[in-house]
Design a protein around this motif. Structure first.
Motif, PDB file in Angstrom:
ATOM      1  N   SER A 110       0.909  -0.988   0.274  1.00 36.31           N
ATOM      2  CA  SER A 110      -0.353   0.289   0.234  1.00 36.31           C
ATOM      3  C   SER A 110       1.120   1.278   0.196  1.00 36.31           C
ATOM      4  O   SER A 110       0.652   2.279   0.227  1.00 36.31           O
ATOM      5  CB  SER A 110      -0.570   0.311   1.493  1.00 36.31           C
ATOM      6  N   PHE A 111       1.965   1.142  -0.583  1.00 31.11           N
ATOM      7  CA  PHE A 111       3.039   2.328  -0.645  1.00 31.11           C
ATOM      8  C   PHE A 111       2.633   3.843  -1.353  1.00 31.11           C
ATOM      9  O   PHE A 111       2.619   4.480  -1.023  1.00 31.11           O
ATOM     10  CB  PHE A 111       4.114   1.653  -0.096  1.00 31.11           C
ATOM     11  N   VAL A 112       2.599   2.877  -2.486  1.00 29.28           N
ATOM     12  CA  VAL A 112       2.494   3.949  -3.417  1.00 29.28           C
ATOM     13  C   VAL A 112       0.894   4.643  -3.439  1.00 29.28           C
ATOM     14  O   VAL A 112       1.035   5.842  -3.209  1.00 29.28           O
ATOM     15  CB  VAL A 112       2.048   3.137  -4.920  1.00 29.28           C
ATOM     16  N   MET A 113      -0.365   3.820  -2.914  1.00 24.89           N
ATOM     17  CA  MET A 113      -1.443   4.710  -2.567  1.00 24.89           C
ATOM     18  C   MET A 113      -1.485   5.810  -1.502  1.00 24.89           C
ATOM     19  O   MET A 113      -1.769   6.533  -1.094  1.00 24.89           O
ATOM     20  CB  MET A 113      -2.701   3.684  -2.480  1.00 24.89           C
ATOM     21  N   GLU A 114      -0.894   4.697  -0.251  1.00 26.09           N
ATOM     22  CA  GLU A 114      -0.877   5.393   0.907  1.00 26.09           C
ATOM     23  C   GLU A 114      -0.339   6.841   0.927  1.00 26.09           C
ATOM     24  O   GLU A 114      -0.130   7.579   1.546  1.00 26.09           O
ATOM     25  CB  GLU A 114      -0.698   4.301   2.472  1.00 26.09           C
ATOM     26  N   PHE A 115       1.174   6.618   0.741  1.00 22.27           N
ATOM     27  CA  PHE A 115       2.413   7.161   0.366  1.00 22.27           C
ATOM     28  C   PHE A 115       2.053   8.401  -1.222  1.00 22.27           C
ATOM     29  O   PHE A 115       2.076   9.330  -0.925  1.00 22.27           O
ATOM     30  CB  PHE A 115       3.064   6.932   0.459  1.00 22.27           C
ATOM     31  N   GLY A 116       2.755   7.724  -2.018  1.00 24.66           N
ATOM     32  CA  GLY A 116       2.299   8.220  -3.551  1.00 24.66           C
ATOM     33  C   GLY A 116       1.687   9.435  -3.487  1.00 24.66           C
ATOM     34  O   GLY A 116       1.233  10.660  -3.815  1.00 24.66           O
ATOM     35  N   TYR A 117       0.488   8.435  -3.796  1.00 20.55           N
ATOM     36  CA  TYR A 117      -1.520   9.071  -3.842  1.00 20.55           C
ATOM     37  C   TYR A 117      -1.539  10.208  -2.829  1.00 20.55           C
ATOM     38  O   TYR A 117      -2.333  11.419  -3.434  1.00 20.55           O
ATOM     39  CB  TYR A 117      -2.610   7.621  -4.118  1.00 20.55           C
ATOM     40  N   THR A 118      -1.529   9.715  -2.058  1.00 16.94           N
ATOM     41  CA  THR A 118      -1.557  11.046  -0.527  1.00 16.94           C
ATOM     42  C   THR A 118      -0.703  12.087  -1.014  1.00 16.94           C
ATOM     43  O   THR A 118      -1.505  13.314  -0.781  1.00 16.94           O
ATOM     44  CB  THR A 118      -2.130   9.941   0.571  1.00 16.94           C
ATOM     45  N   VAL A 119       0.498  11.845  -0.910  1.00 21.79           N
ATOM     46  CA  VAL A 119       1.196  13.209  -0.745  1.00 21.79           C
ATOM     47  C   VAL A 119       0.878  13.975  -2.370  1.00 21.79           C
ATOM     48  O   VAL A 119       0.794  15.408  -2.266  1.00 21.79           O
ATOM     49  CB  VAL A 119       3.171  12.697  -1.033  1.00 21.79           C
ATOM     50  N   LEU A 120       0.555  13.665  -3.263  1.00 26.31           N
ATOM     51  CA  LEU A 120       0.271  14.658  -4.772  1.00 26.31           C
ATOM     52  C   LEU A 120      -0.682  15.413  -3.954  1.00 26.31           C
ATOM     53  O   LEU A 120      -1.594  16.568  -4.304  1.00 26.31           O
ATOM     54  CB  LEU A 120      -0.225  13.416  -5.506  1.00 26.31           C
ATOM     55  N   ALA A 143      -1.621  19.592  -3.407  1.00 23.24           N
ATOM     56  CA  ALA A 143      -2.570  20.343  -4.317  1.00 23.24           C
ATOM     57  C   ALA A 143      -3.435  20.707  -3.157  1.00 23.24           C
ATOM     58  O   ALA A 143      -3.666  22.461  -3.590  1.00 23.24           O
ATOM     59  CB  ALA A 143      -3.980  19.159  -4.408  1.00 23.24           C
ATOM     60  N   PHE A 144      -3.459  20.358  -1.831  1.00 21.89           N
ATOM     61  CA  PHE A 144      -4.546  21.918  -0.594  1.00 21.89           C
ATOM     62  C   PHE A 144      -2.385  22.873   0.007  1.00 21.89           C
ATOM     63  O   PHE A 144      -2.988  23.794   0.252  1.00 21.89           O
ATOM     64  CB  PHE A 144      -3.918  20.136   0.518  1.00 21.89           C
ATOM     65  N   MET A 145      -1.868  22.389  -0.384  1.00 19.06           N
ATOM     66  CA  MET A 145      -0.731  22.951   0.519  1.00 19.06           C
ATOM     67  C   MET A 145      -0.693  24.162  -1.377  1.00 19.06           C
ATOM     68  O   MET A 145      -0.371  25.443  -0.147  1.00 19.06           O
ATOM     69  CB  MET A 145       1.112  22.223   0.135  1.00 19.06           C
ATOM     70  N   MET A 146      -0.514  24.381  -1.908  1.00 17.61           N
ATOM     71  CA  MET A 146      -0.711  24.554  -3.119  1.00 17.61           C
ATOM     72  C   MET A 146      -1.182  25.837  -3.208  1.00 17.61           C
ATOM     73  O   MET A 146      -1.529  27.204  -2.828  1.00 17.61           O
ATOM     74  CB  MET A 146      -0.266  24.381  -4.393  1.00 17.61           C
ATOM     75  N   CYS A 147      -3.107  25.069  -2.609  1.00 13.85           N
ATOM     76  CA  CYS A 147      -4.143  26.090  -2.550  1.00 13.85           C
ATOM     77  C   CYS A 147      -3.369  26.657  -0.988  1.00 13.85           C
ATOM     78  O   CYS A 147      -4.392  28.220  -1.266  1.00 13.85           O
ATOM     79  CB  CYS A 147      -5.445  25.293  -2.512  1.00 13.85           C
ATOM     80  N   SER A 148      -3.491  25.864  -0.194  1.00 18.28           N
ATOM     81  CA  SER A 148      -3.561  26.933   2.021  1.00 18.28           C
ATOM     82  C   SER A 148      -2.074  27.976   0.751  1.00 18.28           C
ATOM     83  O   SER A 148      -2.250  29.156   1.682  1.00 18.28           O
ATOM     84  CB  SER A 148      -2.902  26.290   2.031  1.00 18.28           C
ATOM     85  N   LEU A 149      -0.794  28.055   0.299  1.00 20.63           N
ATOM     86  CA  LEU A 149      -0.409  29.356   0.195  1.00 20.63           C
ATOM     87  C   LEU A 149      -1.022  29.865  -0.624  1.00 20.63           C
ATOM     88  O   LEU A 149       0.044  30.930  -1.311  1.00 20.63           O
ATOM     89  CB  LEU A 149       1.161  28.457  -0.574  1.00 20.63           C
ATOM     90  N   GLY A 150      -1.653  30.084  -1.356  1.00 24.99           N
ATOM     91  CA  GLY A 150      -2.340  31.273  -2.559  1.00 24.99           C
ATOM     92  C   GLY A 150      -1.841  30.543  -4.040  1.00 24.99           C
ATOM     93  O   GLY A 150      -1.915  31.569  -4.449  1.00 24.99           O
ATOM     94  N   MET A 151      -1.159  29.870  -4.124  1.00 29.49           N
ATOM     95  CA  MET A 151      -0.069  29.761  -5.109  1.00 29.49           C
ATOM     96  C   MET A 151      -1.687  28.565  -6.828  1.00 29.49           C
ATOM     97  O   MET A 151      -1.042  28.678  -7.775  1.00 29.49           O
ATOM     98  CB  MET A 151       0.536  28.034  -5.376  1.00 29.49           C
ATOM     99  N   ALA A 152      -2.664  28.131  -6.298  1.00 28.34           N
ATOM    100  CA  ALA A 152      -3.883  27.584  -7.186  1.00 28.34           C
ATOM    101  C   ALA A 152      -4.639  27.879  -6.767  1.00 28.34           C
ATOM    102  O   ALA A 152      -5.238  28.009  -5.483  1.00 28.34           O
ATOM    103  CB  ALA A 152      -3.161  25.942  -7.351  1.00 28.34           C
ATOM    104  N   SER A 173      -7.616  10.064   3.861  1.00 25.80           N
ATOM    105  CA  SER A 173      -6.304  10.541   4.391  1.00 25.80           C
ATOM    106  C   SER A 173      -6.783  12.008   4.368  1.00 25.80           C
ATOM    107  O   SER A 173      -8.396  11.779   3.533  1.00 25.80           O
ATOM    108  CB  SER A 173      -6.023  10.519   3.186  1.00 25.80           C
ATOM    109  N   PRO A 174      -6.356  12.990   4.915  1.00 20.84           N
ATOM    110  CA  PRO A 174      -7.243  14.100   5.163  1.00 20.84           C
ATOM    111  C   PRO A 174      -7.437  15.113   3.946  1.00 20.84           C
ATOM    112  O   PRO A 174      -7.678  15.517   3.734  1.00 20.84           O
ATOM    113  CB  PRO A 174      -6.390  14.867   6.034  1.00 20.84           C
ATOM    114  N   PHE A 175      -6.758  14.465   3.008  1.00 25.62           N
ATOM    115  CA  PHE A 175      -6.206  15.389   1.427  1.00 25.62           C
ATOM    116  C   PHE A 175      -7.266  14.953   0.077  1.00 25.62           C
ATOM    117  O   PHE A 175      -7.114  14.808  -0.847  1.00 25.62           O
ATOM    118  CB  PHE A 175      -5.336  15.379   1.530  1.00 25.62           C
ATOM    119  N   ALA A 176      -8.430  13.849   1.002  1.00 30.04           N
ATOM    120  CA  ALA A 176      -9.026  12.641  -0.285  1.00 30.04           C
ATOM    121  C   ALA A 176      -9.801  12.905  -1.271  1.00 30.04           C
ATOM    122  O   ALA A 176      -9.781  12.944  -2.068  1.00 30.04           O
ATOM    123  CB  ALA A 176      -9.549  11.274   0.446  1.00 30.04           C
TER     124      ALA A 176
END
Length: 647
Positions: free
Chosen positions: A430-440, A444-453, A466-469
């Motif tokens: 579950s590495f790819v989904m739990e980590f890789g997919y979730t990180v992307l 996305a939330f990080m870029m929005c939170s900082l005003g970039m997107a 995840s909190p970002f699903a």
């Protein structure tokens, strides 16, 4: 059978070692691969696999190739001729270079490989899709997909030596076998979990065949799909407006970075002070309730603490928020250790060695790269994930499995890694989904939170908790285009100068004009509430959390920006007096040693008070104490020795 068919049968017998019962009307027609791609594939297969491993892969293709009796290729003139280069594929006695080339002809040309994939049964195709996306699949999961109770992987057990896994069934040679560490059980055997895996070499050939839409997708959308559940967030104006206040708190040391980043309690206190609006304030999970503050506070704190530190431990101030954000983006790899905690706050059990080497920042950069391709259009997070998983592209191939955020050696960690929100343990499958997919999605939330997107959320696409699903689509803002270097200049959005407070011109009392007031907590740090919407300020309350003149200046600047910039004379005089009274006393940093004289030692007291040298070296204080400067200590001791006293 006509003469032409007879000749073909004889030729088939000579080439492939068997004579087809009849000449098929629909034989296998293979295409000649590009010579450059073929040479590259041959080099990869030669260097990675032994002859025996190549032969096992060739055997997987035999049932398919022999099922229709004949194999042809098309010539440049369009004629069909027997594909003689495929003959070594059927003999283990063939030289390795010939075996490798025959195998590469099938693998490197997608149209050839598609014929093999089409001949698979549907359960096997499902297993392939799962392995290509997850990289690792448990043997138990694979058996369930294939609908079989038979073992796929067999273990040769021995008492003292490790088990050697092999394939218990035919048809799996393109896959690899991975093992997870287990515990010793009775009779000395070691029981370990087995995984079906895949190498980057094989992955790059099969992925575009199973997921052809990925290769042709540019991940950009001219418009969002119609979906009533979609919700748009744009934090650009808010991020710019809050920056001065956030910067003031950072310069006062109100936010600190600990072992794993900024503490959650500290984030909440800062959020109350600056009044950040959350994405999902009513979410069931506490982690979902503070996504905006997590990225805005933590990333700006990391930028301030780590990326602006220069010689002598001093901080080089940047001109504005846009410059700060560009600095953060350009050096995101320097905070990779803390980035994992910000992007994966719901994962518990990760150890320091795992956090020190990860690909979180690479996935963030990968997302940013695709957004910059067409900055005016929307980008699908799901499509970017598929792009990151596709290793057939030479640019991504060099990173290995992009979505494998942590190394598979993390399997050897004895500490259990858990998804706190789902309650499920995480293993390599579950590495790819739990980590890789979730990180992307988190990026996305990080870029929005900082005003970039701008961010569009909706129903989760995959079953990953995840909190970002909910992250679905992104589009760069003007601030984001400047941050990524697309635009050379940036014009901040107009900030509404709405009045939230009113200052009493005759008393140091402030009245709140809004309920709730987003800056109420900020005011409580410098004033005392005397009623529901009224606050009283004094020198004591305003200086309560200040330790230097710089702190006072920052507090006054924050007050003018967020409380009121139009100061009545009384308030202006109040702030002027606070600055005037800063550092009224000078300190002498000279070091002294102090001694206490015994009142009964009248001879020594008389000596110190009468000897001109000793009198010049000591300072008398109350209570029979004397002080001697450290740089005069040696002279003081030598002068006492002259009179027979030894310290």
């Amino acid at each position: 059978m006509n003469d032409e068919d007879k000749k073909t049968k004889v030729l088939m017998q000579a080439i492939f070692g068997y004579e087809p019962e009849e000449i098929e009307t629909d034989p296998i027609i293979l295409y000649e691969p590009d010579s450059g791609l073929l040479a590259d594939a041959v080099d990869q297969l030669n260097s990675r696999y032994t002859k025996q491993q190549i032969w096992e892969m060739c055997r997987v293709l035999h049932p398919w190739l022999r099922s229709r009796g004949s194999i042809f290729k098309k010539t440049a003139e369009g004629r069909r001729v027997p594909y003689t280069e495929m003959r070594p594929l059927f003999s283990q006695n063939s030289y390795k270079p010939d075996l490798v080339k025959a195998l590469a002809i099938v693998l490197v040309e997608p149209r050839n490989l598609q014929l093999y994939v089409d001949a698979m049964e549907e359960p096997m195709r499902q297993l392939w899709r799962r392995v290509l996306l997850q990289v690792y699949v448990r043997q138990s999961q694979a058996k369930k997909i294939l609908g079989t109770s038979k073992a796929i992987i067999s273990l040769s057990r021995s008492y003292y030596y490790g088990n050697t896994p092999t394939w218990a069934q035919e048809g799996f040679a393109f896959f690899s076998i991975a093992r997870a560490p287990g515990t010793t059980v009775k009779y000395g055997y070691r029981e370990t979990e087995s995984f079906i895996s895949i190498s980057t070499t094989i992955h790059q050939f099969f992925f575009p065949v199973f997921f052809p839409d990925v290769a042709g997708s540019d991940v950009a959308l001219t418009e969002l799909p119609p979906d009533e559940d979609l919700k748009l967030f744009d934090c650009e104006a808010e991020s710019v407006a809050k920056f001065r206040l956030m910067q003031g708190l950072l310069e006062q040391g109100a936010v600190t970075v600990r072992t794993r980043g900024v503490a959650q309690g500290e984030m909440k206190r800062v959020a109350q002070k600056i009044g950040l609006q959350e994405f999902f304030p009513d979410a069931a999970s506490p982690l979902e309730q503070m996504l905006h503050v997590r990225f805005y506070v933590e990333m700006l704190t990391l930028e301030h603490t780590y990326l602006r530190r220069r010689v002598g431990g001093k901080t080089k101030s940047l001109a504005d928020y846009a410059s700060t954000l560009r600095n953060l983006h350009q050096h995101i790899d320097e905070v990779d250790y803390f980035l994992t905690s910000a992007l994966l706050p719901h994962i518990k059990g990760l150890r320091k060695p795992q956090l020190q080497v990860n690909k979180c920042w690479k996935l963030y950069r990968f997302l940013a790269m695709w957004m910059a391709e067409e900055p005016e259009r929307w980008v699908s997070v799901e499509d970017v994930f598929m792009k990151a998983t596709d290793l057939s592209n030479s640019e991504e191939k060099k990173y290995g499995f992009m979505t494998m955020v942590f190394s598979t050696t993390d399997l050897k960690n004895d500490v259990e890694v858990v998804n706190e929100m789902s309650g499920r343990s995480i293993d390599v499958s579950s590495f790819v989904m739990e980590f890789g997919y979730t990180v992307l999605q988190a990026a996305a939330f990080m870029m929005c939170s900082l005003g970039m997107a701008q961010l569009v959320t909706g129903k989760p696409v995959r079953d990953v908790v995840s909190p970002f699903a909910r992250a679905r689509y992104l589009r760069l803002t003007p601030l984001g285009r400047y941050t990524l270097g697309i635009d050379k200049t940036y014009e901040p959005p107009h900030i509404d100068q709405k009045a939230y407070f009113e200052l009493d011109p005759d008393r140091l009392i402030i009245r709140s004009l809004e309920d709730p007031n987003p800056y109420a907590q900020l005011l409580r740090d410098s004033s005392v509430p005397i009623s529901k919407n009224r606050y009283e300020t004094s020198a004591s309350s305003f200086l309560a959390k200040c330790s230097s003149r710089e702190d006072v200046e920052n507090n006054i600047a924050i007050f003018k920006q967020f409380i009121s910039s139009d100061l009545p004379p009384l308030w202006k005089q109040f702030f002027d007096s606070l600055l005037l009274h800063c550092n009224p006393l000078e300190t002498d940093n000279t070091a002294y040693r102090h001694y206490r004289l015994s009142p009964e030692n009248t001879d020594l007291i008389r000596l110190i008070t009468t000897d001109p040298v000793l009198r010049s070296l000591v300072i008398r204080a109350e209570g029979y104490f004397i002080l001697v400067r450290s740089d005069n200590q040696r002279k003081f001791e030598e002068q006492l020795k002259k009179h027979g006293y030894l310290l």
